[in-house]
Design a protein around this motif. Sequence first.
Motif, short mmCIF file in Angstrom:
data_model
loop_
_atom_site.label_atom_id
_atom_site.label_comp_id
_atom_site.label_asym_id
_atom_site.label_seq_id
_atom_site.Cartn_x
_atom_site.Cartn_y
_atom_site.Cartn_z
N GLU A 121 0.72 -1.32 0.15
CA GLU A 121 -0.03 -0.17 -0.16
C GLU A 121 0.82 1.24 0.08
O GLU A 121 0.60 2.13 -0.48
N PHE A 122 2.04 1.15 0.80
CA PHE A 122 2.72 2.35 1.09
C PHE A 122 4.28 2.25 0.38
O PHE A 122 4.95 3.38 -0.08
N ILE A 123 4.91 1.00 0.53
CA ILE A 123 6.36 0.89 0.44
C ILE A 123 6.81 1.00 -0.67
O ILE A 123 7.67 1.75 -1.15
N GLY A 124 5.95 0.49 -1.76
CA GLY A 124 6.57 0.70 -3.16
C GLY A 124 6.49 1.81 -3.63
O GLY A 124 7.64 2.44 -4.42
N LYS A 125 5.37 2.64 -3.40
CA LYS A 125 5.62 3.99 -4.03
C LYS A 125 6.70 5.07 -3.25
O LYS A 125 7.52 5.72 -3.81
N TRP A 126 6.97 4.77 -1.92
CA TRP A 126 8.04 5.53 -1.19
C TRP A 126 9.34 5.32 -1.65
O TRP A 126 10.27 6.02 -2.04
N ILE A 127 9.69 3.91 -1.80
CA ILE A 127 11.10 3.46 -2.16
C ILE A 127 11.16 3.72 -3.76
O ILE A 127 12.36 3.82 -4.18
N GLY A 128 10.18 3.93 -4.48
CA GLY A 128 10.40 4.32 -5.79
C GLY A 128 10.99 5.55 -5.68
O GLY A 128 11.33 6.10 -7.02
N ILE A 129 11.08 6.47 -4.91
CA ILE A 129 11.99 7.86 -4.80
C ILE A 129 13.33 7.37 -5.39
O ILE A 129 13.96 8.26 -6.09
N ALA A 130 13.86 6.12 -5.02
CA ALA A 130 15.18 5.84 -5.48
C ALA A 130 15.43 4.93 -6.74
O ALA A 130 16.23 4.39 -7.02
N ARG A 131 14.23 4.96 -7.45
CA ARG A 131 14.06 3.95 -8.29
C ARG A 131 15.25 4.15 -9.51
O ARG A 131 15.93 3.29 -10.09
N ARG A 132 15.68 5.36 -9.71
CA ARG A 132 16.78 5.79 -10.88
C ARG A 132 18.08 5.34 -10.32
O ARG A 132 19.01 4.76 -10.89
N ALA A 133 18.31 5.22 -8.99
CA ALA A 133 19.42 4.50 -8.31
C ALA A 133 19.83 3.12 -8.72
O ALA A 133 20.63 2.47 -9.13
N ARG A 134 18.48 2.38 -8.62
CA ARG A 134 18.36 0.79 -9.00
C ARG A 134 18.70 0.76 -10.56
O ARG A 134 19.52 -0.18 -10.92
N GLU A 135 17.99 1.63 -11.24
CA GLU A 135 18.29 1.55 -12.75
C GLU A 135 19.71 1.78 -13.15
O GLU A 135 20.29 1.10 -14.01
N GLN A 136 20.29 2.77 -12.46
CA GLN A 136 21.74 2.89 -12.74
C GLN A 136 22.69 1.72 -12.36
O GLN A 136 23.63 1.52 -13.20
N VAL A 137 22.36 1.19 -11.28
CA VAL A 137 23.17 0.27 -10.81
C VAL A 137 23.21 -0.96 -11.68
O VAL A 137 24.04 -1.83 -12.14
N LEU A 138 21.81 -1.28 -12.13
CA LEU A 138 21.70 -2.62 -13.15
C LEU A 138 22.25 -2.20 -14.43
O LEU A 138 22.60 -3.31 -14.96
N ALA A 139 22.31 -1.13 -14.78
CA ALA A 139 22.93 -0.72 -15.95
C ALA A 139 24.50 -0.71 -16.11
O ALA A 139 25.20 -1.32 -16.74
N ASP A 140 24.80 -0.21 -14.94
CA ASP A 140 26.56 -0.21 -14.61
C ASP A 140 27.12 -1.47 -14.12
O ASP A 140 28.46 -1.65 -14.54
N LEU A 141 26.43 -2.36 -13.35
CA LEU A 141 26.82 -3.49 -12.92
C LEU A 141 26.02 -5.03 -13.02
O LEU A 141 25.57 -5.44 -12.24
N PRO A 142 25.55 -4.94 -14.56
CA PRO A 142 24.84 -6.09 -14.43
C PRO A 142 25.44 -7.46 -14.36
O PRO A 142 24.44 -8.29 -14.06
#
Length: 217
Positions: A121-142
Amino acid sequence: MKDIAKFIAGFRRFQEKYFSEDRELFEQLRHGQRPRAMIIACADSRVDPALLTGAEPGDVFVVRNVANLVPPHEPGGGFASVPAALEFAVQSLDVEHIIVLGHAQCGGIGALMHNAGQGSEFIGKWIGIARRAREQVLADLPAKSPALQARACEQAAILVSLDNLMSYPWIAERVVAGTMHLHGWYFDIAQGQLLSYDPARNGFELILADAPTPSYL
């Protein structure tokens, strides 16, 4: 009830230390607070910012949330706990330093890396603030291990929060004027070490007792 009894005994020790041995401090604090620093930390029970920094009552203004995140500035947003705390700390208390304190083995960042908050209900939206950090890590360190990717994301999320702090005009103005400094810190639970983000090296470096701590900008 055993835990509650432990907390009550701890408060008795607090009373003895600060209201018997060091009454002068609380005589000052009862007239108001004047902390020079604000710490934005994780709600994780293992990462107590006052305990880690040896802060006394009145030393730091603390905000804790899942994964020590700062949302971007959004005029007229809803119930905005972190922005409200930022506004009070900056505009009413005139803090000079804002520290974003992340840590290893962060459950919030772990959920982000595994998309575990999608049905919440709440966690997914909240941690989505850092979604671009996840995308960067997966792109740089696949090809790296999940543990290394999680550590990289924990640190990258700190930088997202530092960037988001600069989206608040009354913070950016002070940073540009040199009256406020932003810091990104990372606590390594396993090693018992504290690291600080160094913009000159674009990485986190071990904080040494005698070394100056770099600011984000």
